[in-house]
Enzyme design. Structure first.
Site, short mmCIF file in Angstrom:
data_model
loop_
_atom_site.label_atom_id
_atom_site.label_comp_id
_atom_site.label_asym_id
_atom_site.label_seq_id
_atom_site.Cartn_x
_atom_site.Cartn_y
_atom_site.Cartn_z
N LYS A 1 0.84 -1.20 0.00
CA LYS A 1 0.00 0.00 0.00
C LYS A 1 0.88 1.25 0.00
O LYS A 1 0.67 2.18 -0.81
CB LYS A 1 -0.90 0.00 1.24
CG LYS A 1 -1.63 1.32 1.51
CD LYS A 1 -2.34 1.29 2.85
CE LYS A 1 -2.92 2.64 3.20
NZ LYS A 1 -4.03 3.04 2.32
N TRP B 1 -18.67 -6.73 7.18
CA TRP B 1 -17.35 -6.12 7.13
C TRP B 1 -16.59 -6.31 8.44
O TRP B 1 -15.55 -5.67 8.66
CB TRP B 1 -17.45 -4.65 6.74
CG TRP B 1 -17.86 -4.52 5.30
CD1 TRP B 1 -18.12 -5.51 4.41
CD2 TRP B 1 -18.05 -3.30 4.58
NE1 TRP B 1 -18.46 -5.01 3.19
CE2 TRP B 1 -18.43 -3.65 3.26
CE3 TRP B 1 -17.96 -1.95 4.90
CZ2 TRP B 1 -18.71 -2.69 2.28
CZ3 TRP B 1 -18.22 -1.00 3.94
CH2 TRP B 1 -18.60 -1.36 2.63
N HIS C 1 -13.83 6.78 -6.38
CA HIS C 1 -12.66 5.91 -6.20
C HIS C 1 -11.52 6.31 -7.12
O HIS C 1 -10.43 5.74 -7.04
CB HIS C 1 -13.05 4.45 -6.43
CG HIS C 1 -14.08 3.97 -5.46
ND1 HIS C 1 -15.44 4.09 -5.69
CD2 HIS C 1 -13.96 3.41 -4.23
CE1 HIS C 1 -16.09 3.60 -4.65
NE2 HIS C 1 -15.23 3.18 -3.76
#
Length: 771
Positions: free
Chosen positions: A19, A575, A709
């Site tokens: 990331k 989630w 996004h």
């Protein structure tokens, strides 16, 4: 000998190194070569972890910088011309498809402005994949130096022989779609695609790959006849290469497609998910060819609970009795992509709870242990088996898992508690009188950018470096700033921006009894986006208000209606890592009762627009039609309604859904009885909107006018055109104007620019319709 294998390993790194590297590259702070080097380093590190754990069959090509399906899109040249025309470097083209690219002309290079490809949920997980997007007369082209071959050779050079992983040709096409303004049925392109798979398999064989894992997860779906029929010719052609193919399925059973196996007898092995559907074992064994190997997925690739060794060994031994030890592999149920990296990073977990968990690294050890137990006998791993049995017993008997007060409250829930006081026409009249909203009202989905300063202050507060009073003052200042921005933008319904929230589920879990939390339990959701799912360890209840203070403060300083923001019961459940010892419907109802109290308290505090988000409703849908799906939708809808039905008519209930291809269960969306739905529609070519017309949906809708996004800023004309398209399906009085999701991951500059264009587009329609 029974060998051990896994289907895939998490790629982000123990400390989210992937990331950090990709985001640094996007920001121009890391060179392309350094990014590629970091990917190579992580791959080698993860192969070594698996080898050290004793895994016999280690996967390769399970790594991706953004998404494994996107990697395969590029591998086979399924790249729309709108990306290829810029002659981007391969890695930049790859990221442009995944996240869009907007770049001014510079250094002799032309300006680039291209949106991302559509991204949807991977089956019923919270992972997102990029949809293959095909053209009429699609031409496929295998990339030079194919990624699966390159990564296999990387591992080989390090002394590790791996099993390359590919998404199978039938699943690749069936999970894809025709590009906008195209009419191709993706499966019709199979004959043109197969030669590339054949070429790739030959290259892998020449490189020394003894076996190749080909994932065909769509076999757990109810498939159209032409898709089922595609397997036989596809695998006859792939089998001609002579590679040992392991066909992998997961996330469900394949009994309903068992006839497909009759045409696949030449395959070396078949993998099935025996965590999700252990009852399929006997049927599948009976359908195997006389030499075929069974890969038994007995260690959960989707959850964090320790494997019950006793049960797993019994399943494997049952298979061995029918097939013999040489025809059984012990495996993870699916890729371990969906689990955190390692439990050893968790220094703050309560030891009692930590003893119940197993992350990816630990699961590799579990798989190797089970394989050794059934190969050499229980005595060879007696200490591990005894420790495991002790953990199972400790969890089952722990008082932390049971709360009698919660169980009592559940027993007193009535059907009436699921219903609003009045039907929608009466409610919307009362809401309009209270809120006085214009035509085409504008709002956002909830969050605003989470800046570096917000993260720093939250971290300081968590570490005790600033006081609660100092942190609260900081949050109030952030809320003030967000409201000022919304004043300047001219939005109609405000949000407080959620600066105090770390994650839309974790934030609530931290304020509920029955949850546990990790420090480094990160899981990839999409691209560089990682989440740290809370873990449901016991019965759930709300000890105190969770969001009222911030929402009440925001409402008190706002000129416009303030929207309270909550995460719905199904999304909180999906989630999180849910309990595996209690049915999910029980956990959902407990969450709904806790949220019901919060909704009522928000209304009492003067917050009269309340959004209860359920983006995971679609994700939780059973993958096949039938009783299981019907039952799920019943308890899922009931949970939402239980959480929202306690308010007066004049309080407006919103709900948000992203990546929700809900055409096939729209009746359940309607049954939620939310006053306003907001949905992701910016990448869906308006395909979702037709269902609102077909079903004569009477309530209000915000279809999402641009994709959050992606960092690109849509022009006012682009948003105007999208609204115009929406009005072909929706009445003006139904239509809300909003982005397609929260703005947490965006930067302020692009956020303000996009929202300015959005508000201006809405105002132009308002002027057109209000005379």
């Amino acid at each position: 000998m029974v060998q051990s294998s896994i289907l895939g390993f998490p790629r982000i790194g123990a400390n989210r190194e992937l990331k950090k590297a990709t985001e640094a590259y996007w920001a121009g702070k890391l060179s392309q070569q350094d990014l590629l080097n970091e990917g190579k380093r992580l791959r080698l590190e993860h192969w070594k972890i698996q080898k050290a754990a004793g895994i016999d069959v280690i996967p390769s090509n399970d790594f991706a910088f953004y998404d494994q399906v996107l990697s395969q899109i590029q591998l086979f040249g399924v790249v729309p011309e709108r990306y290829t025309k810029y002659n981007l470097d391969p890695i930049d083209e790859y990221f442009a498809m995944g996240r869009g690219l907007q770049r001014p002309a510079a250094d002799g290079k032309p300006a680039v402005d291209v949106p991302a490809l559509e991204m949807v949920k991977w089956f019923d997980s919270n992972y997102h994949y990029v949809k293959p997007t095909l053209q009429d007369n699609q031409v496929f082209k295998l990339a030079a130096n194919p990624k699966p071959v390159v990564e296999f050779l990387e591992a080989k050079e390090a002394g590790i022989t791996t099993r390359p992983v590919l998404l199978g040709p039938v699943s690749f096409l069936h999970l894809g779609k025709a590009d906008r303004d195209q009419s191709i049925d993706p499966i019709s392109a199979l004959d043109d695609l197969l030669p590339l798979y054949v070429d790739l398999l030959k290259q892998l064989k020449d490189a020394g790959a003894e076996t190749v894992q080909i994932d065909e997860p769509i076999l757990v779906f109810d498939l159209p006849a032409k898709v089922k029929a595609a397997f036989k010719p596809a695998y006859e052609k792939l089998g001609s290469v002579g590679s040992k193919i392991v066909l992998a399925t997961y996330f469900g059973d394949i009994v309903h497609n068992i006839d497909v196996l009759d045409s696949l007898k030449s395959l070396y092995a078949l993998h099935i998910d025996l965590v999700r559907n252990p009852e399929q074992l006997e049927t599948v064994i009976s359908a195997l060819g006389p030499q075929q190997i069974l890969s038994a997925g007995v260690v959960d690739g989707r959850n964090i609970w320790k494997t019950n060794f006793k049960k797993a060994i019994e399943i494997v031994e049952s298979a061995i009795q029918k097939l013999g030890k040489d025809r059984v592999l012990v495996a993870s149920s699916s890729s371990l992509l969906h689990t955190p990296h390692t439990l050893t990073s968790e220094k703050k977990l309560d030891p009692e709870i930590a003893d119940w968990f197993s992350f990816a690294h630990e699961k590799t050890v579990e798989i190797a242990t089970i394989a050794k137990a059934v190969t050499e006998g229980p005595a060879s791993v007696r200490e591990a088996l005894e420790a495991n049995a002790k953990s199972m017993q400790a969890r089952a008997s722990s008082k932390r898992t049971n709360d009698q007060a919660v169980k009592e409250r559940q027993s007193n829930v009535t059907q009436e508690m699921h219903n609003r006081k009045s039907e929608f026409p009466a409610r919307i009249a009362a809401q309009q009188k209270r809120l006085n909203l214009p035509l085409f009202p504008t709002t956002t989905i909830g969050s605003f950018p989470q800046t570096k300063e917000i993260r720093i202050q939250r971290n300081k507060f968590t570490k005790g470096e600033i006081t609660a009073e100092e942190y609260e003052k900081f949050i109030e200042k952030e809320i003030q700033d967000v409201i000022q921005v919304q004043d300047e933008l001219g939005l109609d319904v405000y949000v407080h921006g959620e600066p105090e929230r770390n994650d839309m589920v974790q934030y609530f879990g931290e304020r509920l009894n029955g949850y546990a939390f990790t420090t480094n339990g990160w899981v990839q959701s999409y691209g560089s986006r990682c989440v740290r799912p809370p873990i449901v360890v016991g019965d759930i209840s709300r000890p105190a208000a969770m969001t009222v203070k911030e929402s009440k403060y925001a409402a008190s300083i706002s000129k416009k209606p303030m929207k309270g923001m909550l995460t719905g019961p199904i999304t909180c459940l999906r989630w999180s890592f849910p309990r595996d010892d209690v049915h999910q419907s029980v956990q959902a109802q407990q969450l709904a009762l806790a949220l019901r109290d919060e909704v009522v308290d928000l209304e009492k505090a003067g917050v009269y627009v309340i959004q209860v988000d359920e983006p995971a409703l679609r994700e939780g849908l059973p993958l096949r039609t039938g009783t299981e799906r019907t039952n799920y939708l019943k308890w899922a809808v009931d949970s939402f309604r239980l959480s929202t039905a306690g308010v007066e008519d004049g309080t407006q209930i919103h709900s948000h859904f992203c990546y929700s291809e809900f055409q096939d269960f729209f009746y359940a969306i309607a049954a939620l009885d939310a006053d306003v739905l907001s949905i992701e529609n910016s990448k869906s070519d308006a395909k979702l909107l037709k269902v609102f017309v077909d079903e004569a949906y009477p309530r209000h809708i915000g279809p999402g006018v641009y994709d959050i996004h992606s960092p690109r800023v849509p022009s006012e004309q682009e948003i105007h055109d999208r609204i115009q398209e929406m009005l072909a399906f929706l009445k003006p009085e139904q239509l809300w104007i909003d982005p397609d999701c929260g703005l947490k991951t965006r930067q302020w500059k692009e956020t303000k620019a996009a929202l300015t264009n959005m508000v201006n587009a809405a105002k132009s329609f308002r002027a057109q319709y209000v005379k």
